[in-house]
Write a protein that holds these residues in place. Sequence first.
Motif, PDB file in Angstrom:
ATOM      1  N   LEU A  38     -12.541 -25.613 -43.247  1.00  0.00           N
ATOM      2  CA  LEU A  38     -11.643 -24.701 -42.549  1.00  0.00           C
ATOM      3  C   LEU A  38     -12.352 -23.939 -41.436  1.00  0.00           C
ATOM      4  O   LEU A  38     -11.768 -23.659 -40.395  1.00  0.00           O
ATOM      5  CB  LEU A  38     -11.041 -23.711 -43.554  1.00  0.00           C
ATOM      6  CG  LEU A  38     -10.150 -24.322 -44.651  1.00  0.00           C
ATOM      7  CD1 LEU A  38      -9.654 -23.227 -45.567  1.00  0.00           C
ATOM      8  CD2 LEU A  38      -8.998 -25.080 -44.045  1.00  0.00           C
ATOM      9  N   GLU A  39     -13.625 -23.619 -41.660  1.00  0.00           N
ATOM     10  CA  GLU A  39     -14.367 -22.879 -40.633  1.00  0.00           C
ATOM     11  C   GLU A  39     -14.477 -23.686 -39.343  1.00  0.00           C
ATOM     12  O   GLU A  39     -14.371 -23.142 -38.241  1.00  0.00           O
ATOM     13  CB  GLU A  39     -15.769 -22.516 -41.136  1.00  0.00           C
ATOM     14  CG  GLU A  39     -15.780 -21.545 -42.302  1.00  0.00           C
ATOM     15  CD  GLU A  39     -15.707 -22.261 -43.642  1.00  0.00           C
ATOM     16  OE1 GLU A  39     -15.350 -23.467 -43.651  1.00  0.00           O
ATOM     17  OE2 GLU A  39     -16.003 -21.628 -44.670  1.00  0.00           O
ATOM     18  N   GLU A  40     -14.674 -24.998 -39.470  1.00  0.00           N
ATOM     19  CA  GLU A  40     -14.798 -25.845 -38.282  1.00  0.00           C
ATOM     20  C   GLU A  40     -13.486 -25.903 -37.518  1.00  0.00           C
ATOM     21  O   GLU A  40     -13.465 -25.907 -36.279  1.00  0.00           O
ATOM     22  CB  GLU A  40     -15.227 -27.252 -38.691  1.00  0.00           C
ATOM     23  CG  GLU A  40     -16.606 -27.310 -39.346  1.00  0.00           C
ATOM     24  CD  GLU A  40     -16.944 -28.716 -39.802  1.00  0.00           C
ATOM     25  OE1 GLU A  40     -16.356 -29.681 -39.268  1.00  0.00           O
ATOM     26  OE2 GLU A  40     -17.793 -28.864 -40.693  1.00  0.00           O
ATOM     27  N   ILE A  41     -12.362 -25.974 -38.232  1.00  0.00           N
ATOM     28  CA  ILE A  41     -11.064 -25.990 -37.567  1.00  0.00           C
ATOM     29  C   ILE A  41     -10.803 -24.651 -36.892  1.00  0.00           C
ATOM     30  O   ILE A  41     -10.371 -24.584 -35.730  1.00  0.00           O
ATOM     31  CB  ILE A  41      -9.946 -26.301 -38.581  1.00  0.00           C
ATOM     32  CG1 ILE A  41     -10.211 -27.634 -39.283  1.00  0.00           C
ATOM     33  CG2 ILE A  41      -8.594 -26.335 -37.885  1.00  0.00           C
ATOM     34  CD1 ILE A  41      -9.216 -27.952 -40.387  1.00  0.00           C
ATOM     35  N   ALA A  42     -11.076 -23.548 -37.611  1.00  0.00           N
ATOM     36  CA  ALA A  42     -10.802 -22.214 -37.073  1.00  0.00           C
ATOM     37  C   ALA A  42     -11.670 -21.911 -35.861  1.00  0.00           C
ATOM     38  O   ALA A  42     -11.214 -21.252 -34.912  1.00  0.00           O
ATOM     39  CB  ALA A  42     -11.019 -21.165 -38.161  1.00  0.00           C
ATOM     40  N   ASP A  43     -12.906 -22.394 -35.853  1.00  0.00           N
ATOM     41  CA  ASP A  43     -13.806 -22.125 -34.728  1.00  0.00           C
ATOM     42  C   ASP A  43     -13.321 -22.760 -33.436  1.00  0.00           C
ATOM     43  O   ASP A  43     -13.680 -22.300 -32.336  1.00  0.00           O
ATOM     44  CB  ASP A  43     -15.219 -22.627 -35.042  1.00  0.00           C
ATOM     45  CG  ASP A  43     -15.922 -21.767 -36.083  1.00  0.00           C
ATOM     46  OD1 ASP A  43     -15.445 -20.635 -36.314  1.00  0.00           O
ATOM     47  OD2 ASP A  43     -16.918 -22.221 -36.673  1.00  0.00           O
ATOM     48  N   ALA A  44     -12.524 -23.815 -33.536  1.00  0.00           N
ATOM     49  CA  ALA A  44     -12.028 -24.502 -32.335  1.00  0.00           C
ATOM     50  C   ALA A  44     -10.754 -23.866 -31.789  1.00  0.00           C
ATOM     51  O   ALA A  44     -10.259 -24.295 -30.733  1.00  0.00           O
ATOM     52  CB  ALA A  44     -11.775 -25.985 -32.650  1.00  0.00           C
TER      53      ALA A  44
END
Length: 361
Positions: free
Chosen positions: A243-249
């Motif tokens: 989820l962190e990777e999706i949110a960072d984008a």
Amino acid sequence: MRGPGVPARPLDARALAALAANPGCRRRALLDGAGVDKAALADALGAPAAFGQSQFAFARGHAFETRVKADGGAELLRLVHERLDPTAEPPRQASVADLTATDTEGRTARTALALREATGAGTWTLLDHPMLALPVAGSPAFLEPDAVVVHPDGTWTVVEIKSFPVLDGAADPAKVGAAARQAAVYVLALEEVAARLDPPPRVRDRVLLVCPKDFSNLPTASAVDVRKQRAVTARQLARLTRLEEIADALPEGVCFSPELPAEELTAAVDTVPATYAPECLATCELAFHCRARARAAGEVTALGRAVRAELGGMRTVAEVLAAAHGVTGAEDDPAVAALRRAAALRAEALTAAAAQEVPCP
């Protein structure tokens, strides 16, 4: 992301099973992981989807589950003994674990403790609505199976209670399959608890599915092997992007509150890539919105995964038509060659049909 003061909507096993069936959809992974109410979001976007049980079906299911678990779960334990462990001692001296706690984390810890204590007791133990935690995309999801039974030999069994009937010894295969996928998620969560014990107890790969018999309210049960569903679900959940990777984008300050204006909310949802497929219509509240956007963009995914797989690197209907008419695409590409052959056959058929037309008098 949910908006100020909006409580998180918890993930359940049904949502996780649907998420695992489409692991490439970052939109669903993020919204589910952030606890966004997708039904309210779909309403605000103007594309509502009817999901969930009617009040009548919910009341009927609750009444049936209450009957199955009456008298300290005597009937339920009898069915487990009969269908899954007939060589063990009958469950005459069974106990019901106390899972009382003040919050979700407390219930999860209390469930783990009750499982640990029951595993070495050498008797039958029933856990009514235990709370389990399963890591999903780097974030814990809290799950609540209908029941878990600890056998005298220390093994654990998931029990799934459904209100759809078993008529003449057979149930709706689609509903049984959905129940098996949901139970497989519980098996994975139980294995997380078992892995923390020394030695780890065995979580049985056959679950007990309890349903009403014929048109009565009497329970009947069958053992369902969920090894295949468990393996598929574990593999798909492992593929989910964190989820962190999706949110960072995402853009700074993006919000999915249903209180936002429709244009602003649509723009926010569009910042998260979706992987729509027709199967989403049966499992996701945002399916109608995603289908409309996919059709507007001419995405071939709207035609189904099988069609998408046959088209290779072509992503839109415009690309497919251009390749079919020889505008783009390499001759040695099998997908392009098949499209051009299909276009030629269609042109021949239309020409032949036009030549055979007889004008009306």
